[in-house]
Design a protein around this motif. Structure first.
Motif, PDB file in Angstrom:
ATOM      1  N   ASN A   1      -2.799  36.776  58.400  1.00 58.97           N
ATOM      2  CA  ASN A   1      -2.582  35.368  58.121  1.00 58.97           C
ATOM      3  C   ASN A   1      -1.291  34.839  58.744  1.00 58.97           C
ATOM      4  O   ASN A   1      -1.117  33.629  58.887  1.00 58.97           O
TER       5      ASN A   1
ATOM      6  N   SER B   1     -12.919  37.472  48.263  1.00 57.58           N
ATOM      7  CA  SER B   1     -11.880  38.470  48.046  1.00 57.58           C
ATOM      8  C   SER B   1     -11.520  39.123  49.367  1.00 57.58           C
ATOM      9  O   SER B   1     -12.356  39.238  50.268  1.00 57.58           O
ATOM     10  N   SER B   2     -10.273  39.549  49.490  1.00 60.41           N
ATOM     11  CA  SER B   2      -9.823  40.204  50.713  1.00 60.41           C
ATOM     12  C   SER B   2     -10.311  41.639  50.744  1.00 60.41           C
ATOM     13  O   SER B   2     -10.162  42.369  49.759  1.00 60.41           O
TER      14      SER B   2
ATOM     15  N   GLN C   1       2.311  41.798  49.926  1.00 63.18           N
ATOM     16  CA  GLN C   1       1.799  42.430  48.708  1.00 63.18           C
ATOM     17  C   GLN C   1       2.941  42.514  47.698  1.00 63.18           C
ATOM     18  O   GLN C   1       4.110  42.456  48.077  1.00 63.18           O
TER      19      GLN C   1
ATOM     20  N   TYR D   1      -3.316  33.644  47.427  1.00 58.41           N
ATOM     21  CA  TYR D   1      -4.652  33.971  47.920  1.00 58.41           C
ATOM     22  C   TYR D   1      -5.672  33.981  46.794  1.00 58.41           C
ATOM     23  O   TYR D   1      -6.789  33.459  46.931  1.00 58.41           O
TER      24      TYR D   1
ATOM     25  N   PHE E   1      -9.010  30.990  47.267  1.00 52.94           N
ATOM     26  CA  PHE E   1     -10.282  31.350  47.887  1.00 52.94           C
ATOM     27  C   PHE E   1     -11.181  32.041  46.874  1.00 52.94           C
ATOM     28  O   PHE E   1     -10.721  32.793  46.019  1.00 52.94           O
TER      29      PHE E   1
ATOM     30  N   GLU F   1      -0.110  38.357  46.936  1.00 54.52           N
ATOM     31  CA  GLU F   1      -0.347  37.852  48.276  1.00 54.52           C
ATOM     32  C   GLU F   1      -0.345  36.327  48.306  1.00 54.52           C
ATOM     33  O   GLU F   1      -1.017  35.677  47.515  1.00 54.52           O
ATOM     34  N   GLY F   2       0.447  35.789  49.223  1.00 51.48           N
ATOM     35  CA  GLY F   2       0.505  34.338  49.354  1.00 51.48           C
ATOM     36  C   GLY F   2       1.702  33.898  50.158  1.00 51.48           C
ATOM     37  O   GLY F   2       2.332  34.680  50.865  1.00 51.48           O
TER      38      GLY F   2
ATOM     39  N   THR G   1      -9.455  41.573  40.387  1.00 55.55           N
ATOM     40  CA  THR G   1      -9.832  41.743  41.789  1.00 55.55           C
ATOM     41  C   THR G   1     -11.169  42.451  41.902  1.00 55.55           C
ATOM     42  O   THR G   1     -12.021  42.097  42.718  1.00 55.55           O
TER      43      THR G   1
ATOM     44  N   GLU H   1      -5.143  41.339  55.073  1.00 57.57           N
ATOM     45  CA  GLU H   1      -5.418  39.929  55.341  1.00 57.57           C
ATOM     46  C   GLU H   1      -4.133  39.123  55.439  1.00 57.57           C
ATOM     47  O   GLU H   1      -4.014  38.215  56.263  1.00 57.57           O
ATOM     48  N   THR H   2      -3.162  39.452  54.588  1.00 58.80           N
ATOM     49  CA  THR H   2      -1.929  38.666  54.564  1.00 58.80           C
ATOM     50  C   THR H   2      -1.103  38.875  55.830  1.00 58.80           C
ATOM     51  O   THR H   2      -0.354  37.977  56.238  1.00 58.80           O
TER      52      THR H   2
END
Length: 543
Positions: A244, A470-471, A434, A463, A467, A437-438, A9, A240-241
């Motif tokens: 989302n 990065s978040s 978390q 995630y 992409f 993340e996804g 990350t 971000e999640t």
């Protein structure tokens, strides 16, 4: 809870933060290929989200700057924003705490915190410019002379750094110190608003410890700051999640038509931690899992998953829809049957034997504080009538995970023989907040072979693999929103009070009854939590 970034990350952050084009230039400007770096005050189309949002002239004052939150989260987040070119060149950072430090001492503290915890690479040119705006004010929150020194420091920064009177006050202090700090800001003219400058206050959770204290705190804050200048931090809303969830629901025709009681059997919202109280006995004991997590994080996740589509994603529209959901939440009639609480006993975590909660340093031997809480709620709306929402949180559980599981009703399976679908469970959509993340979708598929046999399979979106961007860390997003004056991710006092109205009857009931059930560290909680779902013919997910 502490979020840590993996080496992968950190590398993605270095690649994606736009650092290469900005090498050798101070923060506060962002380069686009072939285009001169725009000034932070240049006009932008507010609808064009491709452009970075850069804060204008301002300063951030952190009360309690010597605490863990400031050292591990706030100071690194400020540096990461600077490293990404999202702070103005004259940005000022002021620390306020009970330490006999000079400015140079504070600079070293910030430097060490950044080197240890920042997510983006350390760059001397960025640090040098950030350091020039660092100031430290020693003092006590109840001391008038200390706040006079703070006022003089802010006035000096306005002249030296061009902060133009724009300052945000971050209350990273114990909740009991919120009232005195806010009153001091008022009495010394630090909260004064004018058309030429803004003053804002950031309040960390918990927002009170029950409905009455939350209302009193809101009254005190509202007497000093207007509603649009008050930012109540729930760092989960900065993830971000979490954001989302809104994209998944409202940007895709696939999900919203089945996001209701006609198709959904129940919803499970889990926030599990594998750590104990980590030396926070003074804060945690007497608060417990329900007040610490359910009142804010989990009820906000419930609201985002259950709300109707807002007319837009501005702060007012989002707030209206979340408040409708929280106002429609119904408690179970039998709190003894549809709530559960527990307290971790000694056990094994990560291959190491760990003490129980009552054996932790600073915890009284007769403490009745719960480290695990699970509740069942229903929402009295047309969309969700009859659909239970199960919320659970705990410490020293089997693994660290936060997720929302939307469990759909079983298909009737009329064309299939009974044996063909005996291994088939419920279709489930899992939003992983978390650490992985996804989104995972579980559905039935035919097993290869000559027979019609159906078995569960999963499709997985991650995630990290989808992409190149990065978040940002949650506190980066939230601090930037404070400096920009953009409040969509911050709960207003109405949401806070509605959340306490939901939780108060439950914690009051627990206070009048037996001690929490014990559960071994490293497991998924007390047996009473499993029994709670078994009464409804359901089971908890095992993440």
């Amino acid at each position: 809870m502490t979020d840590t970034a993996s080496p992968d990350t950190r590398q993605r952050d270095a690649d994606d933060a736009g650092l290469a084009p900005t090498h050798g230039r101070p923060y506060g400007s962002v380069a686009v290929a072939g285009v001169p770096a725009p000034d932070s005050n240049s006009l932008r189309d507010p609808q064009d989200r491709r452009l970075p949002r850069i804060a204008g002239p301002c300063g951030l004052i952190i009360f309690g700057v010597t605490g863990d939150l400031a050292r591990k989260k706030l100071l690194p987040a400020v540096y990461d924003l600077a490293n990404r070119g999202l702070l103005p060149p004259g940005f000022a950072l002021v620390g306020f705490a009970r330490r006999d430090w000079a400015n140079q001492d504070f600079e070293q503290i910030v430097h060490d915190a950044v080197k240890e915890h920042a997510r983006t690479p350390f760059r001397e040119e960025v640090w040098k410019q950030l350091k020039e705006g660092c100031r430290f004010v020693p003092g006590e929150l109840g001391d008038d002379a200390s706040f006079e020194r703070l006022r003089a420091t802010i006035e000096d920064l306005d002249r030296e750094r061009g902060t133009n009177g724009n300052h945000a006050f971050y209350l990273s202090v114990p909740p009991r110190m919120f009232p005195v700090t806010i009153r001091q800001l008022k009495e010394h003219g630090l909260a004064d608003q004018s058309p030429r400058h803004w003053r804002r206050v950031v309040v960390e959770k918990p927002f009170g410890h029950d409905l009455q204290s939350a209302r009193e705190l809101n009254r005190i804050v509202s007497e000093v700051f207007p509603p649009e200048a008050v930012f109540r931090i729930d760092h989960y809303l900065g993830k971000e999640t979490v954001q989302n969830i809104l994209a998944l629901r409202f940007a895709n025709q696939l999900y919203e038509p089945v996001w209701n009681a006609n198709y959904v059997d129940h919803v499970q919202i889990t926030m599990a931690e594998d750590i104990g109280i980590e030396g926070r006995a003074g804060y945690y004991d007497g608060i417990g899992a329900a007040r610490d997590v359910i009142q804010n994080h989990l009820l906000q996740l419930l609201a985002l998953n259950a709300m109707e589509e807002p007319v837009s994603f501005d702060a007012k529209s989002l707030r209206i829809e979340k408040q409708k959901v929280l106002a429609a939440v119904q408690l179970p009639r039998r709190l003894d049957l549809h709530t559960a609480r527990g307290q971790y006993a000694e056990g094994w975590a990560g291959g190491v034997k760990v003490p129980g909660y009552l054996g932790e340093e600073g915890i009284p031997a007769d403490s009745r504080t719960e480290t695990y809480a699970a509740i069942k709620l229903e929402i009295d709306t047309r969309r969700w009538a009859g659909v239970p929402f199960y919320l659970r949180t705990g410490k020293r559980l089997a693994r660290r995970v936060t997720e929302v599981g939307v469990v759909f009703k079983r298909a009737p399976h009329l064309p299939f023989a009974e044996t063909a679908t005996e291994e088939l469970g419920h279709n489930t959509l899992v939003m992983r907040i978390q650490p992985d993340e996804g989104i995972t979708l579980r559905f039935g598929s035919k097993v290869p072979g000559s027979q019609m046999e159906i078995r569960d399979v999963t499709m997985d979106f991650a995630y990290g693999g989808a992409f190149t961007e990065s978040s940002p860390e949650a506190y980066e997003r939230l601090i930037l929103d404070v400096l920009l004056g953009e409040p969509p991710l911050f709960p207003r006092h109405e949401e806070v009070e509605l959340s306490w109205q939901i939780l108060d009857p439950i914690v009051n009931y627990w206070a009048e009854h037996d001690k929490p059930d014990q559960y071994p560290a490293g497991t998924w909680g007390p047996a009473s939590a499993n029994e709670m779902l078994a009464r409804d013919g359901r089971t908890w997910r095992r993440p």
